[in-house]
Enzyme design. Structure first.
Site, mmCIF file in Angstrom:
data_model
loop_
_atom_site.group_PDB
_atom_site.id
_atom_site.type_symbol
_atom_site.label_atom_id
_atom_site.label_comp_id
_atom_site.label_asym_id
_atom_site.label_seq_id
_atom_site.Cartn_x
_atom_site.Cartn_y
_atom_site.Cartn_z
ATOM 1 C CE LYS A 64 -4.444 -1.546 1.820
ATOM 2 N NZ LYS A 64 -4.278 -2.996 2.127
ATOM 3 C CD GLU A 86 -12.560 5.107 2.910
ATOM 4 O OE1 GLU A 86 -12.558 6.344 2.728
ATOM 5 O OE2 GLU A 86 -12.320 4.285 2.011
ATOM 6 C CB SER A 353 0.038 -8.095 -1.114
ATOM 7 O OG SER A 353 -0.768 -8.961 -0.341
HETATM 8 C C1 LIG Z 1 -5.121 -4.053 1.634
HETATM 9 C C2 LIG Z 1 -4.371 -5.278 1.334
HETATM 10 C C3 LIG Z 1 -4.744 -6.151 0.278
HETATM 11 C C4 LIG Z 1 -5.989 -5.963 -0.539
HETATM 12 O O1 LIG Z 1 -6.032 -4.814 -1.303
HETATM 13 P P1 LIG Z 1 -5.835 -4.823 -2.887
HETATM 14 O O2 LIG Z 1 -6.172 -3.458 -3.300
HETATM 15 O O3 LIG Z 1 -6.736 -5.875 -3.455
HETATM 16 O O4 LIG Z 1 -4.405 -5.172 -3.132
HETATM 17 C C5 LIG Z 1 -3.933 -7.252 0.005
HETATM 18 N N1 LIG Z 1 -2.837 -7.515 0.746
HETATM 19 C C6 LIG Z 1 -2.453 -6.717 1.767
HETATM 20 C C7 LIG Z 1 -1.246 -7.079 2.545
HETATM 21 C C8 LIG Z 1 -3.200 -5.581 2.096
HETATM 22 O O5 LIG Z 1 -2.820 -4.798 3.126
#
Ligand SMILES: *Cc1c(COP(=O)(O)O)cnc(C)c1O
Length: 378
Positions: A64, A86, A353
Site C-alpha cells: 500500500k 477512511e 503483498s
Molecule cells: C489491503 C491489502 C490487500 C488488498 O487490497 P488490494 O487493493 O486488493 O491489493 C492485500 N494484501 C495486503 C497485505 C493488504 O494490506
C-alpha cells in the site's frame, strides 16, 4: 474528481514527478523488493516451483505504501493541505499517515468506532505519525459509516482536502492512478525474473480485494500471452450470502463508490455483507479494470477459503520462515493447490503483498496458540 484527474494527467507527463516518486520508492520504501524462491515448500509439494515477490519487505510491511506515496506527492503538487481517507483494519490509514508525515502534510483518518477499538495498534501507529484519527459513532459504527463521514468532510472543504482512495477503486482517476503507482511491482519482478531465470514466470498469482496489488503484479505481463495471470478472491467460509467476498465470481453489474463494476448486491442494489478471514479482502466491490480483464479472458479469477488460507499461512511460516499477511496467503494457497498439478520446469510467481504481523492475534485466536507455551519448566 475532475480537478484531481486534470492534475494527475498533467503530473503523469512530467518526468520530474515520476523521478521524485522513484526516489521515494528507493530511499523510503526500500525498493526494489527481492524475489525469494521457496525451495523447501516447493520440494515438499512437488511439481512447479513457487517464487515470491516480497512486498512484505517494504517499509510499513505491504504494497500500500507504493500508492499512498504517489497520492501524497500529487496532493502536495495540487497545493492540498490535508490527506483524508477512511480505513477499516487500519492498513490504508497507516500507509497514508506515513506518506503524510514524510511529506509534511496533515492527515485525517476516519474509522468506525468499533474498528477503533478493535485495531488499537494501528490507531496508536497513526497517532504517533501525527495523524488525526476520527472515530465515527453512528449507524453500524463500522467501515461504511467511516466512508460517509470522511466523504462529507471532503465534500465540505475540497480545496483543503485530498481524498486518498486505498485501492484501484472509486471514480476516475483513482483506478488508473493507483494502478500506475503499483505497476512498479510487476516491472521489477519481470526484470528480476528474466535476469535470474532467463525466462518469464509461467503464472503470476495475486490476491484480489479492491485489486491494487494484483493490478500492480499483472500489468507488466499483460502482453505476454504465455504468462497466466490469476487473481484470487476470498471464498471465506462458504457460498452463502455474507460468508465470502467473491465479487468477480458471484457479483453482478452495478455501481459502488463512484464506479461501474461488479458488486455483491441485493435486488435493490444495496451492497451485501461480506466475510473473509483477511480484513483487507472483505469488500463487496472490485476495481473495474479487473472486470474488463476478465471479459477479455486475460486474467483468470479463482477463490480460496479461510481454511486453505490458514494452512498456507502455517506452511510458509514453518517451511520458509516467512509469516505472510492473510490477504497474501490467499494467493499462496492457490499456488499450493496448483503446483503439484504442473511440471517441475514451471515457475509460479506469487505476489506476497504484505507481512503477517498484523494478523498474529487473529490467527492465534483461531488456531488456539494464544497464551500457551509448548512446554513449561520451573
Ligand atoms: C489491503 C491489502 C490487500 C488488498 O487490497 P488490494 O487493493 O486488493 O491489493 C492485500 N494484501 C495486503 C497485505 C493488504 O494490506
Amino acid at each position: 474528481m475532475a480537478e484531481v484527474a486534470a492534475a494527475y494527467e498533467e503530473a503523469r507527463h512530467d518526468p520530474e514527478f515520476f523521478a521524485e516518486y522513484s526516489r521515494l520508492l528507493r530511499d523510503v520504501v526500500g525498493r526494489p523488493s527481492p524475489l525469494t524462491p521457496l525451495d523447501r515448500l516447493s520440494e515438499d509439494l512437488g511439481g512447479a516451483r513457487i517464487v515470491l515477490k516480497r512486498e512484505d519487505l517494504n517499509h510499513t510491511g505491504a504494497h500500500k505504501i507504493n500508492h499512498t506515496l504517489g497520492e501524497a506527492l500529487l496532493a502536495r503538487r495540487m497545493g492540498k493541505r490535508t490527506l483524508i481517507a477512511e480505513t477499516g483494519a487500519g492498513q490504508h490509514g497507516v500507509a497514508l499517515a506515513t506518506a503524510a508525515a514524510l511529506m509534511g502534510l496533515e492527515c485525517e483518518i476516519h474509522m468506525g468506532a468499533i474498528d477503533v477499538a478493535k485495531q488499537y495498534l494501528n490507531v496508536v501507529r497513526m497517532r504517533l505519525l501525527g495523524t488525526r484519527v476520527v472515530a465515527v459513532e453512528r449507524g453500524g459504527r463500522s467501515l461504511k459509516e467511516a466512508v460517509d463521514s470522511a466523504f462529507e468532510r471532503y465534500a465540505a472543504e475540497p480545496e483543503r482536502y485530498f481524498f486518498a482512495i486505498g485501492s484501484v477503486v472509486g471514480p476516475h482517476p483513482f483506478p488508473t492512478m493507483v494502478r500506475d503507482f503499483q505497476t512498479v511491482v510487476g516491472r521489477e519482478s519481470r526484470a528480476q525474473f528474466t535476469s535470474r531465470y532467463g525466462a518469464l514466470p509461467d503464472a503470476v498469482i495475486a490476491s484480489v480485494g479492491g485489486g491494487s496489488n494484483a493490478m500492480g503484479a499483472f500489468t507488466a505481463y499483460l502482453d505476454d500471452e504465455d504468462v497466466r495471470l490469476i487473481g484470487v478472491e476470498p471464498a471465506g467460509r462458504g457460498e452463502a450470502v455474507g460468508e465470502h467476498a467473491m465479487t468477480m465470481g458471484q457479483g453482478t453489474d452495478g455501481v459502488l463508490h463512484g464506479m461501474a463494476t461488479k458488486v455483491l448486491q441485493d435486488a435493490a442494489g444495496e451492497p451485501l455483507p461480506v466475510h473473509s478471514i483477511a480484513s483487507g479482502l472483505d469488500y463487496p466491490g472490485v476495481g473495474p479494470q479487473h472486470v474488463r480483464l476478465a471479459q477479455l479472458g486475460r486474467v483468470e479469477y479463482v477463490a480460496e477459503g479461510d481454511e486453505a488460507v490458514l494452512d498456507a499461512f502455517g506452511r510458509l511460516s514453518r517451511l520458509e520462515g516467512i509469516i505472510p499477511a492473510l490477504e497474501s496467503a490467499h494467493a499462496l494457497a492457490h499456488a499450493i493447490r496448483l503446483a503439484p498439478t504442473l511440471p517441475s520446469t514451471q515457475r509460479l510467481l506469487v505476489n506476497l503483498s504484505g507481512r503477517g504481523d498484523k494478523d498474529i492475534d487473529h490467527v492465534a485466536a483461531t488456531i488456539d496458540l494464544a497464551g500457551d507455551a509448548d512446554e513449561v519448566v520451573s
